[in-house]
Scaffold this motif. Structure first.
Motif, PDB file in Angstrom:
ATOM      1  N   ILE A 217      35.135  33.958  27.935  1.00 48.70           N
ATOM      2  CA  ILE A 217      33.818  33.384  28.213  1.00 48.70           C
ATOM      3  C   ILE A 217      32.815  34.441  28.658  1.00 48.70           C
ATOM      4  O   ILE A 217      31.625  34.354  28.360  1.00 48.70           O
ATOM      5  CB  ILE A 217      33.913  32.257  29.274  1.00 48.70           C
ATOM      6  CG1 ILE A 217      32.554  31.556  29.388  1.00 48.70           C
ATOM      7  CG2 ILE A 217      34.381  32.777  30.615  1.00 48.70           C
ATOM      8  CD1 ILE A 217      32.597  30.318  30.239  1.00 48.70           C
ATOM      9  N   SER A 218      33.270  35.472  29.348  1.00 48.32           N
ATOM     10  CA  SER A 218      32.341  36.512  29.815  1.00 48.32           C
ATOM     11  C   SER A 218      31.712  37.278  28.650  1.00 48.32           C
ATOM     12  O   SER A 218      30.664  37.915  28.815  1.00 48.32           O
ATOM     13  CB  SER A 218      33.060  37.491  30.752  1.00 48.32           C
ATOM     14  OG  SER A 218      34.108  38.146  30.070  1.00 48.32           O
ATOM     15  N   LYS A 219      32.333  37.220  27.474  1.00 51.63           N
ATOM     16  CA  LYS A 219      31.757  37.873  26.297  1.00 51.63           C
ATOM     17  C   LYS A 219      30.728  36.990  25.609  1.00 51.63           C
ATOM     18  O   LYS A 219      29.938  37.466  24.792  1.00 51.63           O
ATOM     19  CB  LYS A 219      32.865  38.229  25.296  1.00 51.63           C
ATOM     20  CG  LYS A 219      33.871  39.250  25.814  1.00 51.63           C
ATOM     21  CD  LYS A 219      34.922  39.546  24.765  1.00 51.63           C
ATOM     22  CE  LYS A 219      35.943  40.563  25.273  1.00 51.63           C
ATOM     23  NZ  LYS A 219      36.987  40.848  24.253  1.00 51.63           N
ATOM     24  N   ASN A 220      30.735  35.711  25.948  1.00 53.44           N
ATOM     25  CA  ASN A 220      29.866  34.756  25.272  1.00 53.44           C
ATOM     26  C   ASN A 220      28.704  34.266  26.134  1.00 53.44           C
ATOM     27  O   ASN A 220      27.765  33.669  25.617  1.00 53.44           O
ATOM     28  CB  ASN A 220      30.681  33.535  24.813  1.00 53.44           C
ATOM     29  CG  ASN A 220      31.821  33.921  23.894  1.00 53.44           C
ATOM     30  OD1 ASN A 220      31.632  34.706  22.981  1.00 53.44           O
ATOM     31  ND2 ASN A 220      33.001  33.377  24.136  1.00 53.44           N
ATOM     32  N   TYR A 221      28.794  34.514  27.447  1.00 51.66           N
ATOM     33  CA  TYR A 221      27.734  34.037  28.332  1.00 51.66           C
ATOM     34  C   TYR A 221      27.541  34.985  29.496  1.00 51.66           C
ATOM     35  O   TYR A 221      28.495  35.464  30.112  1.00 51.66           O
ATOM     36  CB  TYR A 221      28.055  32.642  28.879  1.00 51.66           C
ATOM     37  CG  TYR A 221      27.085  32.208  29.954  1.00 51.66           C
ATOM     38  CD1 TYR A 221      25.808  31.762  29.616  1.00 51.66           C
ATOM     39  CD2 TYR A 221      27.419  32.296  31.303  1.00 51.66           C
ATOM     40  CE1 TYR A 221      24.897  31.399  30.603  1.00 51.66           C
ATOM     41  CE2 TYR A 221      26.516  31.923  32.296  1.00 51.66           C
ATOM     42  CZ  TYR A 221      25.263  31.480  31.939  1.00 51.66           C
ATOM     43  OH  TYR A 221      24.358  31.126  32.906  1.00 51.66           O
ATOM     44  N   ASN A 222      26.277  35.238  29.790  1.00 51.29           N
ATOM     45  CA  ASN A 222      25.890  36.016  30.952  1.00 51.29           C
ATOM     46  C   ASN A 222      24.499  35.517  31.351  1.00 51.29           C
ATOM     47  O   ASN A 222      23.621  35.387  30.501  1.00 51.29           O
ATOM     48  CB  ASN A 222      25.844  37.517  30.611  1.00 51.29           C
ATOM     49  CG  ASN A 222      25.617  38.388  31.808  1.00 51.29           C
ATOM     50  OD1 ASN A 222      24.814  38.060  32.692  1.00 51.29           O
ATOM     51  ND2 ASN A 222      26.293  39.521  31.858  1.00 51.29           N
ATOM     52  N   GLU A 223      24.306  35.202  32.611  1.00 50.87           N
ATOM     53  CA  GLU A 223      23.005  34.695  33.041  1.00 50.87           C
ATOM     54  C   GLU A 223      21.892  35.692  32.740  1.00 50.87           C
ATOM     55  O   GLU A 223      20.732  35.302  32.531  1.00 50.87           O
ATOM     56  CB  GLU A 223      23.046  34.363  34.537  1.00 50.87           C
ATOM     57  CG  GLU A 223      21.844  33.595  35.024  1.00 50.87           C
ATOM     58  CD  GLU A 223      21.915  33.271  36.504  1.00 50.87           C
ATOM     59  OE1 GLU A 223      20.871  32.891  37.070  1.00 50.87           O
ATOM     60  OE2 GLU A 223      23.010  33.396  37.099  1.00 50.87           O
ATOM     61  N   ASP A 224      22.239  36.967  32.666  1.00 52.43           N
ATOM     62  CA  ASP A 224      21.242  37.997  32.377  1.00 52.43           C
ATOM     63  C   ASP A 224      20.728  37.912  30.938  1.00 52.43           C
ATOM     64  O   ASP A 224      19.727  38.550  30.597  1.00 52.43           O
ATOM     65  CB  ASP A 224      21.847  39.387  32.637  1.00 52.43           C
ATOM     66  CG  ASP A 224      20.814  40.496  32.615  1.00 52.43           C
ATOM     67  OD1 ASP A 224      19.707  40.283  33.138  1.00 52.43           O
ATOM     68  OD2 ASP A 224      21.098  41.576  32.052  1.00 52.43           O
ATOM     69  N   TYR A 225      21.405  37.137  30.083  1.00 46.32           N
ATOM     70  CA  TYR A 225      20.909  36.941  28.715  1.00 46.32           C
ATOM     71  C   TYR A 225      19.489  36.356  28.728  1.00 46.32           C
ATOM     72  O   TYR A 225      18.754  36.481  27.746  1.00 46.32           O
ATOM     73  CB  TYR A 225      21.806  35.977  27.945  1.00 46.32           C
ATOM     74  CG  TYR A 225      23.159  36.527  27.540  1.00 46.32           C
ATOM     75  CD1 TYR A 225      23.515  37.846  27.791  1.00 46.32           C
ATOM     76  CD2 TYR A 225      24.091  35.714  26.900  1.00 46.32           C
ATOM     77  CE1 TYR A 225      24.755  38.340  27.426  1.00 46.32           C
ATOM     78  CE2 TYR A 225      25.332  36.194  26.523  1.00 46.32           C
ATOM     79  CZ  TYR A 225      25.660  37.501  26.785  1.00 46.32           C
ATOM     80  OH  TYR A 225      26.899  37.980  26.409  1.00 46.32           O
ATOM     81  N   PHE A 226      19.113  35.717  29.835  1.00 50.46           N
ATOM     82  CA  PHE A 226      17.832  35.039  29.915  1.00 50.46           C
ATOM     83  C   PHE A 226      16.759  35.891  30.592  1.00 50.46           C
ATOM     84  O   PHE A 226      15.649  35.419  30.815  1.00 50.46           O
ATOM     85  CB  PHE A 226      17.997  33.701  30.630  1.00 50.46           C
ATOM     86  CG  PHE A 226      18.876  32.742  29.862  1.00 50.46           C
ATOM     87  CD1 PHE A 226      18.320  31.852  28.976  1.00 50.46           C
ATOM     88  CD2 PHE A 226      20.248  32.776  30.010  1.00 50.46           C
ATOM     89  CE1 PHE A 226      19.128  30.993  28.242  1.00 50.46           C
ATOM     90  CE2 PHE A 226      21.061  31.922  29.285  1.00 50.46           C
ATOM     91  CZ  PHE A 226      20.509  31.028  28.396  1.00 50.46           C
ATOM     92  N   THR A 227      17.094  37.133  30.931  1.00 50.26           N
ATOM     93  CA  THR A 227      16.091  38.057  31.457  1.00 50.26           C
ATOM     94  C   THR A 227      15.185  38.508  30.310  1.00 50.26           C
ATOM     95  O   THR A 227      15.678  39.005  29.290  1.00 50.26           O
ATOM     96  CB  THR A 227      16.761  39.287  32.094  1.00 50.26           C
ATOM     97  OG1 THR A 227      17.626  38.865  33.146  1.00 50.26           O
ATOM     98  CG2 THR A 227      15.717  40.248  32.634  1.00 50.26           C
TER      99      THR A 227
END
Length: 343
Positions: A217-227
């Motif tokens: 999951i860490s490869k598919n989602y990171n809250e920083d994707y929305f920076t």
């Protein structure tokens, strides 16, 4: 004379009633839009939406449509499985969402205000040429989906989707205590509790079935994707990019059809499809950028523009450059191919 006057008064009153009724119906119709609700989550974040506490509402808190259940897609951000029929419905002003997160073993719940004016524009006014949609150059409605994604730590991301996908809001839900059996009844309308799996049994089955996805999951989602970031896209030489579409890591699918070279994008791309004009011929190419987040974070700052340039030194060979200020770096980890524009 009085009878004729009464007749005119009645007729006038009837006409006024018809006009007011027409205005009322037209106003209500103007607040409706054709769309459906889609639900999903990032790959590996196995979750179940509660069927009684996942609702679209109007300004007064009245229910427009419920949604929920296990039929959520694990495909990724900005994606989901259709959960309510597409229909003419009032444009929502609020959303309540509640879900059980398998990997966190928690219930999350939140009620949030939605940007109703933005939704109304998206569902009723936003149109585009179907350049990358298989519909040719005809003008089409851009959005007819409201996509609800839930993510780790109670994050909720709301998109409009259809031929394109746009993020319209990020929200924070709260962890709550909720009875497991009640959740199952809420979601599946099961009356006989003796056949219901316990919360732990349910989790064990789900984790065993999707362990590989959960581990990644860490490869598919990171809250920083929305920076937010800033980048543009161009081609080297005499060729000209006429249009492109980009899938980005925050789940958006953006179509850039006017002045593409000057348009700034605000999320890191993971795939770009683009049309190139050369000698009155248009060719289409596809770039897949598998590890762009790591590459971007390693080499570039978010607060300064990155210019992405593609170069074709020969027809079967492509080079991709990234420039920020004086720094120029070639990206090696990508794939490119020419694709059929008629598909």
């Amino acid at each position: 004379m009085s009878r004729r006057l009464d007749y005119y008064r009645i007729s006038l009153g009837f006409i006024v009633l018809i006009i007011l009724s027409f205005i009322f119906v037209k106003k209500n119709m103007a607040n409706d839009a054709f769309y459906g609700v889609y639900i999903g989550y990032p790959q590996g974040y196995i979750s179940e939406f509660n069927g009684q506490h996942s609702l679209l509402k109007n300004e007064q808190g009245q229910i427009i449509t419920p949604f929920g259940g296990r039929n959520a897609s694990g495909a990724g951000l900005g994606e989901g499985v259709q959960n309510s029929p597409k229909a003419n419905m009032p444009i929502p002003a609020k959303i309540e969402v509640m879900w059980f997160s398998v990997i966190e073993n928690k219930f999350w719940q939140g009620e949030f205000l939605l940007p109703k004016d933005q939704l109304e524009k998206a569902f009723t006014q936003d149109k585009m040429l179907g350049v990358f949609t298989g519909t040719g150059g005809s003008k089409i409605n851009k959005y007819d989906e409201l996509i609800v994604n839930v993510a780790p730590e109670g994050k909720v991301y709301i998109y409009v989707g259809g031929f394109a996908t746009k993020l319209i809001g990020s929200y924070q839900a709260q962890a709550i205590d909720y009875d497991w059996l009640q959740h199952v009844e809420d979601t599946w309308a099961i009356i006989d509790r003796s056949h219901i799996e316990s919360q732990e049994e349910y989790r064990e089955i789900a984790i065993r079935a999707d362990k590989k996805l959960i581990d990644n999951i860490s490869k598919n989602y990171n809250e920083d994707y929305f920076t937010p970031v800033k980048w543009t896209f161009d081609i080297k030489g005499d060729k000209k990019i006429s249009a492109y579409a980009a899938n980005t890591i925050n789940g958006e699918y953006v179509h850039v059809l006017d002045n593409p070279v000057s348009q700034e994008m605000n999320s890191i791309p993971k795939e770009i499809v683009f049309d190139v004009n050369e000698n009155n011929t248009v060719n289409r190419y596809n770039l897949v950028l598998p590890n762009m987040y790591e590459f971007y974070k390693k080499h570039f700052r978010n607060d300064e523009l990155v210019e992405i340039t593609v170069d074709f030194p020969r027809p079967d060979y492509c080079i991709l450059y990234f420039k920020q200020g004086e720094k120029v770096i070639e990206l090696e980890d990508f794939s490119s191919q020419e694709v059929n524009r008629n598909i």
